[in-house]
Design a protein around this motif. Sequence first.
Motif, PDB file in Angstrom:
ATOM      1  N   PHE A   5       1.098  -1.812  -5.288  1.00 33.81           N
ATOM      2  CA  PHE A   5       0.573  -2.358  -4.034  1.00 33.81           C
ATOM      3  C   PHE A   5       0.615  -1.220  -3.074  1.00 33.81           C
ATOM      4  O   PHE A   5       1.561  -1.059  -2.356  1.00 33.81           O
ATOM      5  N   VAL A   6      -0.349  -0.454  -3.124  1.00 37.14           N
ATOM      6  CA  VAL A   6      -0.559   0.733  -2.339  1.00 37.14           C
ATOM      7  C   VAL A   6       0.356   1.863  -2.748  1.00 37.14           C
ATOM      8  O   VAL A   6       0.087   2.974  -2.437  1.00 37.14           O
ATOM      9  N   SER A   7       1.413   1.643  -3.435  1.00 33.42           N
ATOM     10  CA  SER A   7       2.272   2.741  -3.833  1.00 33.42           C
ATOM     11  C   SER A   7       2.690   2.605  -5.277  1.00 33.42           C
ATOM     12  O   SER A   7       2.096   3.212  -6.138  1.00 33.42           O
ATOM     13  N   LEU A  14       6.154  -5.239  -6.633  1.00 36.60           N
ATOM     14  CA  LEU A  14       4.950  -4.505  -6.325  1.00 36.60           C
ATOM     15  C   LEU A  14       5.195  -3.722  -5.053  1.00 36.60           C
ATOM     16  O   LEU A  14       5.481  -4.295  -4.034  1.00 36.60           O
ATOM     17  N   GLY A  15       5.104  -2.424  -5.070  1.00 36.20           N
ATOM     18  CA  GLY A  15       5.402  -1.592  -3.909  1.00 36.20           C
ATOM     19  C   GLY A  15       4.275  -1.597  -2.912  1.00 36.20           C
ATOM     20  O   GLY A  15       3.143  -1.435  -3.273  1.00 36.20           O
ATOM     21  N   LEU A  16       4.558  -1.782  -1.637  1.00 36.34           N
ATOM     22  CA  LEU A  16       3.567  -1.799  -0.573  1.00 36.34           C
ATOM     23  C   LEU A  16       3.768  -0.608   0.328  1.00 36.34           C
ATOM     24  O   LEU A  16       4.858  -0.155   0.534  1.00 36.34           O
ATOM     25  N   SER A  17       2.682  -0.229   0.927  1.00 42.03           N
ATOM     26  CA  SER A  17       2.767   0.855   1.866  1.00 42.03           C
ATOM     27  C   SER A  17       1.858   0.510   3.020  1.00 42.03           C
ATOM     28  O   SER A  17       0.747   0.114   2.796  1.00 42.03           O
ATOM     29  N   ALA A  18       2.245   0.566   4.221  1.00 45.81           N
ATOM     30  CA  ALA A  18       1.529   0.186   5.432  1.00 45.81           C
ATOM     31  C   ALA A  18       0.467  -0.870   5.192  1.00 45.81           C
ATOM     32  O   ALA A  18      -0.184  -0.839   4.192  1.00 45.81           O
ATOM     33  N   CYS A  19       0.212  -1.804   6.095  1.00 45.57           N
ATOM     34  CA  CYS A  19      -0.667  -2.946   5.799  1.00 45.57           C
ATOM     35  C   CYS A  19      -1.911  -3.099   6.649  1.00 45.57           C
ATOM     36  O   CYS A  19      -2.478  -2.156   7.064  1.00 45.57           O
ATOM     37  N   THR A  20      -2.464  -4.208   6.982  1.00 48.88           N
ATOM     38  CA  THR A  20      -3.806  -4.643   7.366  1.00 48.88           C
ATOM     39  C   THR A  20      -4.353  -4.496   8.784  1.00 48.88           C
ATOM     40  O   THR A  20      -3.662  -4.130   9.695  1.00 48.88           O
ATOM     41  N   VAL A  21      -5.569  -4.863   8.940  1.00 47.71           N
ATOM     42  CA  VAL A  21      -6.318  -4.881  10.191  1.00 47.71           C
ATOM     43  C   VAL A  21      -7.401  -5.938  10.022  1.00 47.71           C
ATOM     44  O   VAL A  21      -7.974  -6.026   8.959  1.00 47.71           O
ATOM     45  N   GLY A  53      11.398  -0.970   0.970  1.00 43.30           N
ATOM     46  CA  GLY A  53      12.189  -1.780   0.052  1.00 43.30           C
ATOM     47  C   GLY A  53      12.235  -3.256   0.387  1.00 43.30           C
ATOM     48  O   GLY A  53      12.580  -4.077  -0.465  1.00 43.30           O
ATOM     49  N   GLU A  54      11.896  -3.633   1.627  1.00 35.32           N
ATOM     50  CA  GLU A  54      11.931  -5.049   1.997  1.00 35.32           C
ATOM     51  C   GLU A  54      10.775  -5.805   1.350  1.00 35.32           C
ATOM     52  O   GLU A  54       9.676  -5.275   1.202  1.00 35.32           O
ATOM     53  N   PRO A  55      11.017  -7.086   1.000  1.00 37.61           N
ATOM     54  CA  PRO A  55       9.935  -7.903   0.434  1.00 37.61           C
ATOM     55  C   PRO A  55       8.981  -8.370   1.522  1.00 37.61           C
ATOM     56  O   PRO A  55       9.372  -8.508   2.686  1.00 37.61           O
ATOM     57  N   VAL A  56       7.744  -8.602   1.129  1.00 43.51           N
ATOM     58  CA  VAL A  56       6.746  -9.141   2.045  1.00 43.51           C
ATOM     59  C   VAL A  56       5.889 -10.148   1.275  1.00 43.51           C
ATOM     60  O   VAL A  56       5.676 -10.007   0.070  1.00 43.51           O
ATOM     61  N   ALA A 107       6.780   0.062   0.288  1.00 40.88           N
ATOM     62  CA  ALA A 107       7.135   1.370  -0.257  1.00 40.88           C
ATOM     63  C   ALA A 107       6.443   2.455   0.561  1.00 40.88           C
ATOM     64  O   ALA A 107       5.451   2.194   1.235  1.00 40.88           O
ATOM     65  N   PRO A 108       6.934   3.682   0.500  1.00 42.55           N
ATOM     66  CA  PRO A 108       6.282   4.778   1.208  1.00 42.55           C
ATOM     67  C   PRO A 108       4.854   4.976   0.704  1.00 42.55           C
ATOM     68  O   PRO A 108       4.565   4.564  -0.413  1.00 42.55           O
ATOM     69  N   PRO A 109       4.007   5.586   1.486  1.00 45.18           N
ATOM     70  CA  PRO A 109       4.294   6.294   2.737  1.00 45.18           C
ATOM     71  C   PRO A 109       4.469   5.330   3.909  1.00 45.18           C
ATOM     72  O   PRO A 109       3.941   4.226   3.910  1.00 45.18           O
TER      73      PRO A 109
END
Length: 165
Positions: A5-7, A14-21, A53-56, A107-109
């Motif tokens: 997830f982006v990372s 699933l790792g996320l990195s910065a989100c939506t608009v 590391g936090e869940p979303v 997750a980063p970045p």
Amino acid sequence: MRSAFVSALLLGSLGLSACTVTVRPNTELGGSGSNLITRLTPDRGEGAAYAVGEPVQFSVTVRTPGYLTLVALNPGGYASPLVQNVYVGAGTTTFPRVQDGATYNVAPPRGLQRVRAIFTRVRPTADLVFSGVYDGQRWNGATETYLRPYALADRDVQETYLYIR
């Protein structure tokens, strides 16, 4: 499980990195405007901050049953699907769904993470995979290519965002 997830995807996460608009006001994107998606938000609200590391979770509300794709775009421009062509009923669905057996962890970045919801009333026939590096123009172009076969009344797009700190 998803690849990222982006990372990065880490065994069940699933790792996320910065989100939506939000895309609806975006006049550059011809695929939106039918108002089938009435809400798309991260669990802490649009624009909320999450530590690495936090869940979303993401809640998506649609007016009619159909098929949903969620794609994350990180601050570096890398996009990856969270879910693709998943059937949802009218009303609100929260992702990840329990039956998917996954979690989304940021997750980063660090920075702005965008998440785009793409909805069609009819089952998508194309398997366009939203994965790779995109700038704003290519990001919208890929979405428009994906939606082109469907009537405007049968498709919608929205984005939301969050910050990774």
